[in-house]
Design a protein around this motif. Structure first.
Motif, PDB file in Angstrom:
ATOM      1  N   HIS A 177      74.933  55.584  87.579  1.00  0.00           N
ATOM      2  CA  HIS A 177      73.826  55.893  86.687  1.00  0.00           C
ATOM      3  C   HIS A 177      72.854  54.724  86.604  1.00  0.00           C
ATOM      4  O   HIS A 177      71.665  54.898  86.369  1.00  0.00           O
ATOM      5  N   GLY A 178      73.397  53.551  86.762  1.00  0.00           N
ATOM      6  CA  GLY A 178      72.569  52.360  86.687  1.00  0.00           C
ATOM      7  C   GLY A 178      73.433  51.132  86.875  1.00  0.00           C
ATOM      8  O   GLY A 178      74.656  51.225  86.884  1.00  0.00           O
ATOM      9  N   VAL A 179      72.779  49.990  87.029  1.00  0.00           N
ATOM     10  CA  VAL A 179      73.514  48.748  87.258  1.00  0.00           C
ATOM     11  C   VAL A 179      73.094  47.693  86.243  1.00  0.00           C
ATOM     12  O   VAL A 179      71.908  47.492  85.993  1.00  0.00           O
TER      13      VAL A 179
ATOM     14  N   ARG B  28      66.524  49.320  92.866  1.00  0.00           N
ATOM     15  CA  ARG B  28      65.821  50.114  91.865  1.00  0.00           C
ATOM     16  C   ARG B  28      64.699  50.919  92.488  1.00  0.00           C
ATOM     17  O   ARG B  28      64.360  51.991  92.028  1.00  0.00           O
ATOM     18  N   ARG B  29      64.111  50.403  93.542  1.00  0.00           N
ATOM     19  CA  ARG B  29      63.064  51.161  94.226  1.00  0.00           C
ATOM     20  C   ARG B  29      63.643  52.488  94.704  1.00  0.00           C
ATOM     21  O   ARG B  29      63.004  53.526  94.683  1.00  0.00           O
ATOM     22  N   ARG B  30      64.880  52.435  95.137  1.00  0.00           N
ATOM     23  CA  ARG B  30      65.540  53.652  95.614  1.00  0.00           C
ATOM     24  C   ARG B  30      66.030  54.523  94.469  1.00  0.00           C
ATOM     25  O   ARG B  30      66.708  55.517  94.697  1.00  0.00           O
ATOM     26  N   GLY B  31      65.821  54.084  93.262  1.00  0.00           N
ATOM     27  CA  GLY B  31      66.104  54.981  92.156  1.00  0.00           C
ATOM     28  C   GLY B  31      67.288  54.652  91.265  1.00  0.00           C
ATOM     29  O   GLY B  31      67.675  55.461  90.430  1.00  0.00           O
ATOM     30  N   THR B  32      67.892  53.483  91.418  1.00  0.00           N
ATOM     31  CA  THR B  32      68.977  53.126  90.509  1.00  0.00           C
ATOM     32  C   THR B  32      68.439  52.193  89.432  1.00  0.00           C
ATOM     33  O   THR B  32      68.038  51.077  89.735  1.00  0.00           O
ATOM     34  N   PRO B  33      68.439  52.658  88.173  1.00  0.00           N
ATOM     35  CA  PRO B  33      67.966  51.791  87.093  1.00  0.00           C
ATOM     36  C   PRO B  33      68.784  50.501  87.063  1.00  0.00           C
ATOM     37  O   PRO B  33      70.004  50.535  87.253  1.00  0.00           O
ATOM     38  N   THR B  34      68.108  49.415  86.852  1.00  0.00           N
ATOM     39  CA  THR B  34      68.776  48.116  86.927  1.00  0.00           C
ATOM     40  C   THR B  34      68.327  47.235  85.772  1.00  0.00           C
ATOM     41  O   THR B  34      67.135  47.106  85.513  1.00  0.00           O
ATOM     42  N   VAL B  35      69.300  46.650  85.103  1.00  0.00           N
ATOM     43  CA  VAL B  35      68.986  45.758  83.989  1.00  0.00           C
ATOM     44  C   VAL B  35      69.692  44.433  84.205  1.00  0.00           C
ATOM     45  O   VAL B  35      70.877  44.393  84.548  1.00  0.00           O
ATOM     46  N   LEU B  36      68.978  43.360  84.021  1.00  0.00           N
ATOM     47  CA  LEU B  36      69.569  42.033  84.157  1.00  0.00           C
ATOM     48  C   LEU B  36      70.195  41.618  82.833  1.00  0.00           C
ATOM     49  O   LEU B  36      69.565  41.771  81.784  1.00  0.00           O
ATOM     50  N   VAL B  37      71.407  41.115  82.894  1.00  0.00           N
ATOM     51  CA  VAL B  37      72.026  40.657  81.652  1.00  0.00           C
ATOM     52  C   VAL B  37      72.272  39.159  81.702  1.00  0.00           C
ATOM     53  O   VAL B  37      72.514  38.597  82.763  1.00  0.00           O
ATOM     54  N   ASP B  38      72.198  38.566  80.518  1.00  0.00           N
ATOM     55  CA  ASP B  38      72.439  37.145  80.383  1.00  0.00           C
ATOM     56  C   ASP B  38      71.530  36.361  81.314  1.00  0.00           C
ATOM     57  O   ASP B  38      71.939  35.373  81.911  1.00  0.00           O
TER      58      ASP B  38
END
Lengths: 338, 338
Positions: free
Chosen positions: A119-121, A137-147
């Motif tokens: 669903h996302g990374v 993410r360009r390919r469509g996987t939502p990505t959030v950076l943590v810390d």
DNA sequence: ATTCTGAAATGAATCGATTCAATCATGACT
DNA sequence: AGTCATGATTGAATCGATTCATTTCAGAAT
């Protein structure tokens, strides 16, 4: 052992496969009698949904991938727990990947998660893994950076101000009267490390007569900390720093182990020590450890929150950068000399 | 964002889908020229294999599920790491599930893993989750119990002799001159807890004049330990035990925190303390903590080993029960009174 | 009696990678 | 020239849950 699919269940219950699927997913669309007949058949045959088939059809899996630098670090397990709890509310599972601070493993996990169509990374990236993440993410996987703070405004991120945290730690050491500081941490490919060092440098620059030595490590572990501690003991007394700021608590605890078990360099009298993360074990250390506290679970849950927002957002989604402020926790390891 | 499948890649490279699949899985069966043409197409289109489709066809996923009692406990993360390493050698991934010592979460993870058609399940079960586990393996999912001895010979298991470990700990306390022991641990639904207590009881029974009090807890955490420590401080001195055996190191460290920070009950002079697991933080504690060491990573890797054996074994598979012996590690927290 | 309505149930088509029997091409050998 | 073996390639069928346009049917309304 014949495998049981919806087809067998449908046959047993005397309905069509579509109905079985409806019982599974929208029982309200099905008459009560049919529901119970189907459920009886499921029970009888021991039917278990095949998640791969669901996912294939759905296009996305129902889990989110989390890549952390070190599962052995309680900071990250706390963070993971926060993420898990928030994800569970949304009916999602968290897959935990351990990059162990190496680029290869990090990259391997990202590939794996992409193949799984997660669903996302959520990722606590090593260096500027920029290219791979952008592609992901360009390919469509939502990505959030943590810390991790990021200059790249196109990513959502949840971070703690590490420069400020570093400043906080070093200032505290200086205020308690220390003048020859050492920063222990590495590798420099980890952004958190360089940020904390930068903050410490800034604090030192504000005070005349205070110096800062940077001692590099290849990882952020207890073992590595112990090695540094031993190296310090081996130095002639006049070459030793009078205060150490370790890039995280594991390192700090390692240094403390070496100093207190092998040598007689007393903390905090001869050398002050402060860590980072404020893990649960910090307060139970030989000398209770001062540290910089980060809201670990909150970071995790917030990251999932942003991820969901990105996943649902569609076209008009705006990335958000959230930055929490760290907090100084003073304990015995940085007590004034007397 | 059109999704790219083998079909598009095949069209782009001017070959059939079967050939693309062969390039992906048995490149030696395909001529060199074709391989590079296909790879170029993959690169160009940014094709990423859909794992769900693979799994659906393969029938099994390429990961194994691991359910532990507490991810916050370094013992289990070490164990997980051992499992991961061994699994990686076999090209498998480990999915980590945290039951948090609750039956519901344990059961939810087992269901999830079964739906995912994992290669197998490693579990550190809560109580006698027997029924669900038996059903799971009856339906074809290899299952290995970790950190848990079992009377049920039909399961493979990797365990450490907890009764012996408990005996070891209590004997050590008695040998250093303590006579009023207390065992801190719980809940009793966790087998490790009852086994360790049983061992301790046996050791106590071997020595006249030595008593053992059992203090129950609802979980095995630092927080819980701290609460027990505070309760002990509140007792009149003559009612206090002179030695504590904690069911794990987290509890022990919590007790230690309470005793050393809040009160003036000195360890080991007034009260001796020993934990279990020998996690990395034990030696860095206020008072370095004696403990019972278990080969955590080895338990994890061995469990995967047995799992693979069961998965490959087919009909003539024989379950194996492996039991490691724990080891006493003496540190300052149980030093003789003087 | 007829039409209409809504709820319930149907089942073929779909997702994407893999498999395997069948086809094709190439060159070696009689 | 003809036969064979070998290697490369093909493409329809498959895995199992879900979807959705279509059908069925009971009861209400005319």
């Amino acid at each position: 052992m014949a495998t049981i699919s919806v087809r067998e269940v449908a046959a047993e219950a005397g309905v069509s496969v579509g109905t079985v699927s409806n019982v599974l997913n929208r029982p309200d669309k099905v008459s009560a009698g049919t529901v119970s007949r189907v459920q009886a058949a499921i029970e009888l045959l021991g039917f278990v949904r095949n998640d791969a088939a669901r996912q294939l059809r759905a296009g996305r899996s129902r889990s989110i991938g989390l890549v952390v630098l070190d599962v052995g670090n309680p900071f990250f397990t706390d963070l993971a727990r926060g993420a898990e709890d928030r994800a569970a509310q949304a009916g999602l599972t968290v897959l935990l990947g351990n990059s162990d601070e190496t680029a290869e493993r990090e990259s391997a996990y990202l590939d794996l998660f992409e193949e799984q169509r997660v669903h996302g990374v959520l990722i606590s990236p090593l260096g500027d893994s920029g290219e791979q993440l952008k592609r992901l993410r360009r390919r469509g996987t939502p990505t959030v950076l943590v810390d991790r703070q990021t200059e790249d405004r196109s990513f959502s991120s949840v971070a703690v101000d590490d420069v400020f945290g570093g400043h906080l730690a070093a200032s505290h050491l200086i205020e308690t009267g220390r003048t020859r500081l050492a920063f222990v941490g590495g590798p420099h490919s980890i952004r958190q490390v360089t940020d904390r060092l930068e903050g410490a440098r800034a604090a030192v620059a504000e005070h005349a007569g205070v110096t800062l030595e940077a001692i590099d490590t290849c990882s952020l572990s207890v073992l590595e900390g112990r090695a540094i501690g031993e190296a310090l003991l081996a130095r002639p007394a006049e070459d030793r720093p009078d205060a150490i700021f370790a890039a995280n608590d594991l390192l700090a605890l390692g240094v403390l182990q070496a100093l207190s078990m092998l040598g007689d360099l007393r903390v905090p009298q001869e050398i002050a020590l402060i860590g980072y993360d404020d893990i649960a074990f910090a307060s139970a250390a030989v000398v209770p450890l001062s540290s910089i506290r980060q809201p670990s679970a909150l970071i995790g849950s917030t990251a999932v929150e942003l991820l969901l927002r990105e996943a649902d957002g569609g076209e008009n989604f705006e990335p958000e950068q959230i930055v929490f402020q760290p907090e100084l926790v003073v304990r015995a390891s940085t007590a004034a000399r007397d």
